[in-house]
Write a protein that holds these residues in place. Structure first.
Motif, mmCIF file in Angstrom:
data_model
loop_
_atom_site.group_PDB
_atom_site.id
_atom_site.type_symbol
_atom_site.label_atom_id
_atom_site.label_comp_id
_atom_site.label_asym_id
_atom_site.label_seq_id
_atom_site.Cartn_x
_atom_site.Cartn_y
_atom_site.Cartn_z
ATOM 1 N N LEU A 170 0.885 -1.262 -0.064
ATOM 2 C CA LEU A 170 -0.016 0.090 0.023
ATOM 3 C C LEU A 170 0.856 1.383 -0.141
ATOM 4 O O LEU A 170 0.483 2.208 -0.806
ATOM 5 C CB LEU A 170 -0.845 -0.023 1.145
ATOM 6 C CG LEU A 170 -2.190 -1.176 1.233
ATOM 7 C CD1 LEU A 170 -2.764 -1.028 2.692
ATOM 8 C CD2 LEU A 170 -2.860 -0.872 0.078
ATOM 9 N N GLY A 171 2.076 1.214 0.533
ATOM 10 C CA GLY A 171 2.981 2.445 0.748
ATOM 11 C C GLY A 171 3.770 2.585 -0.536
ATOM 12 O O GLY A 171 4.470 3.593 -0.416
ATOM 13 N N GLY A 172 3.961 1.501 -1.199
ATOM 14 C CA GLY A 172 4.763 1.385 -2.515
ATOM 15 C C GLY A 172 6.116 1.054 -2.293
ATOM 16 O O GLY A 172 6.975 1.180 -3.035
ATOM 17 N N SER A 173 6.438 0.471 -1.030
ATOM 18 C CA SER A 173 7.763 -0.026 -0.614
ATOM 19 C C SER A 173 8.089 -1.228 -1.240
ATOM 20 O O SER A 173 7.044 -2.370 -1.352
ATOM 21 C CB SER A 173 8.074 -0.113 0.865
ATOM 22 O OG SER A 173 7.920 1.179 1.398
ATOM 23 N N ASP A 174 9.253 -1.892 -1.449
ATOM 24 C CA ASP A 174 9.695 -3.184 -2.217
ATOM 25 C C ASP A 174 10.363 -3.762 -0.656
ATOM 26 O O ASP A 174 11.328 -3.464 -0.138
ATOM 27 C CB ASP A 174 10.744 -3.100 -2.993
ATOM 28 C CG ASP A 174 11.445 -4.661 -3.376
ATOM 29 O OD1 ASP A 174 10.881 -5.525 -3.069
ATOM 30 O OD2 ASP A 174 12.489 -4.397 -4.276
ATOM 31 N N ILE A 175 9.571 -4.663 -0.101
ATOM 32 C CA ILE A 175 10.038 -5.434 1.076
ATOM 33 C C ILE A 175 11.085 -6.305 1.133
ATOM 34 O O ILE A 175 11.859 -6.532 1.859
ATOM 35 C CB ILE A 175 8.715 -6.235 1.564
ATOM 36 C CG1 ILE A 175 8.851 -6.359 2.941
ATOM 37 C CG2 ILE A 175 8.412 -7.461 0.914
ATOM 38 C CD1 ILE A 175 7.848 -7.083 3.715
ATOM 39 N N ASP A 176 11.512 -6.494 -0.343
ATOM 40 C CA ASP A 176 12.781 -7.422 -0.483
ATOM 41 C C ASP A 176 13.749 -6.646 -1.006
ATOM 42 O O ASP A 176 14.941 -7.239 -1.476
ATOM 43 C CB ASP A 176 12.409 -8.482 -1.494
ATOM 44 C CG ASP A 176 11.391 -9.316 -1.033
ATOM 45 O OD1 ASP A 176 11.425 -9.815 0.236
ATOM 46 O OD2 ASP A 176 10.409 -9.810 -2.053
ATOM 47 N N ALA A 177 13.839 -5.536 -0.939
ATOM 48 C CA ALA A 177 14.821 -4.395 -1.326
ATOM 49 C C ALA A 177 16.133 -4.680 -0.492
ATOM 50 O O ALA A 177 17.410 -4.505 -0.986
ATOM 51 C CB ALA A 177 14.587 -3.055 -1.364
#
Length: 219
Positions: A170-177
C-alpha cells in the motif's frame, strides 16, 4: 505509481494511517540513538516525508544544529513544513528533490553533513542504490549514515508477514529491497539493530576517514 503520486492524496492523513506509533516509530528511535548525535550537528534527512524524524533529531542537535530535509513529494513536504512551523523550529530547511539526484544547491552539500538518515524511504525508490551512494558521499569523514527499512518478519513473527507485505504494498515499498546490505562494505563501525520481529532493520555506520586498513571512524 511514482511516490509523488502515491502520496499526493494521503499526505494530510499519513501520520494517522502509517502505523507509526504501534510499529514504525521504534525504528526511528533506535537509529537516532545509534547515531550519537550532538548539539550543533548538521543532519540530512532523506525521504523525510511529513517530518516524523524531526522531533527526535531536534532533541539531539538542539537549536544550534540544523536539519536539511529532502523529499520528492511536495504534499509530504507541506506537512513537514507545518510540523516545523508548529514547533517553532527555525533550523529546518526543506528541499523538494529526487534523493538519487541531489545537486550542489542543497544546503551543506559541499561542506558535508555530520550525519545522514533515511527512514522507510530507500525501499520506495527505483534507484535506491544511487540514493544510498549519495548519502555516503555527502557525509563528512567520520560522520554517521543511518538507514531504517523493512523486510519480511522472521521467527514466530512470520505470522505477521501478510500484514507487513500489505503495508509495504500500500505504501509502495519493496519489502525485498534490503537497502541496508551495501552499508556493510561501504562504511565502518556498523551498528545493527532489528525490532518488531526483525521486520524493521536498522543500520548505522561511519564514513571512513581514510582509505587504508588503519582507518578510524573519526568519532
Amino acid at each position: 505509481m511514482p511516490r509523488t503520486g502515491r502520496y499526493r492524496s494521503s499526505a494530510r492523513f499519513y501520520d494517522l494511517i502509517s502505523a507509526e506509533w504501534p510499529v514504525y516509530r521504534a525504528g526511528r528511535v533506535a537509529a537516532i540513538d545509534l547515531m550519537a548525535l550532538r548539539p550543533g550537528h548538521h543532519v540530512l534527512d532523506i525521504g523525510c516525508g511529513t517530518g516524523l524524524n524531526f522531533p527526535l533529531l531536534q532533541n539531539r542537535i538542539g537549536p544550534s544544529g540544523s536539519i536539511t530535509a529532502v523529499d520528492a513529494s511536495a504534499q509530504m513536504l507541506e506537512q513537514a513544513r507545518r510540523r516545523a512551523f508548529s514547533a517553532g523550529w527555525t533550523n529546518v530547511r526543506l528541499v523538494e528533490a529526487d534523493a538519487s539526484a541531489l545537486d550542489a544547491n542543497v544546503p551543506d552539500m559541499a561542506s558535508g553533513f555530520d550525519a545522514v538518515i533515511s527512514t522507510y524511504a530507500l525501499s520506495l525508490m527505483a534507484d535506491w542504490p544511487r540514493a544510498l551512494s549519495t548519502m555516503v558521499a555527502v557525509t563528512r569523514p567520520g560522520g554517521r549514515v543511518a538507514v531504517v527499512d523493512m523486510q519480511r518478519p522472521v521467527g514466530r513473527a512470520r505470522l505477521w508477514s501478510p500484514l507487513a507485505q500489505l503495508a509495504c504494498l500500500l505504501g509502495g515499498s519493496d519489502i525485498d529491497a534490503h537497502p541496508w546490505v551495501p552499508m556493510e562494505s561501504a562504511l565502518v563501525d556498523v551498528r545493527r539493530r532489528s525490532v518488531r520481529g526483525a521486520h524493521i532493520q536498522i543500520r548505522v555506520g561511519s564514513v571512513p576517514t581514510c582509505t587504508t586498513d588503519a582507518c578510524s571512524t573519526g568519532r
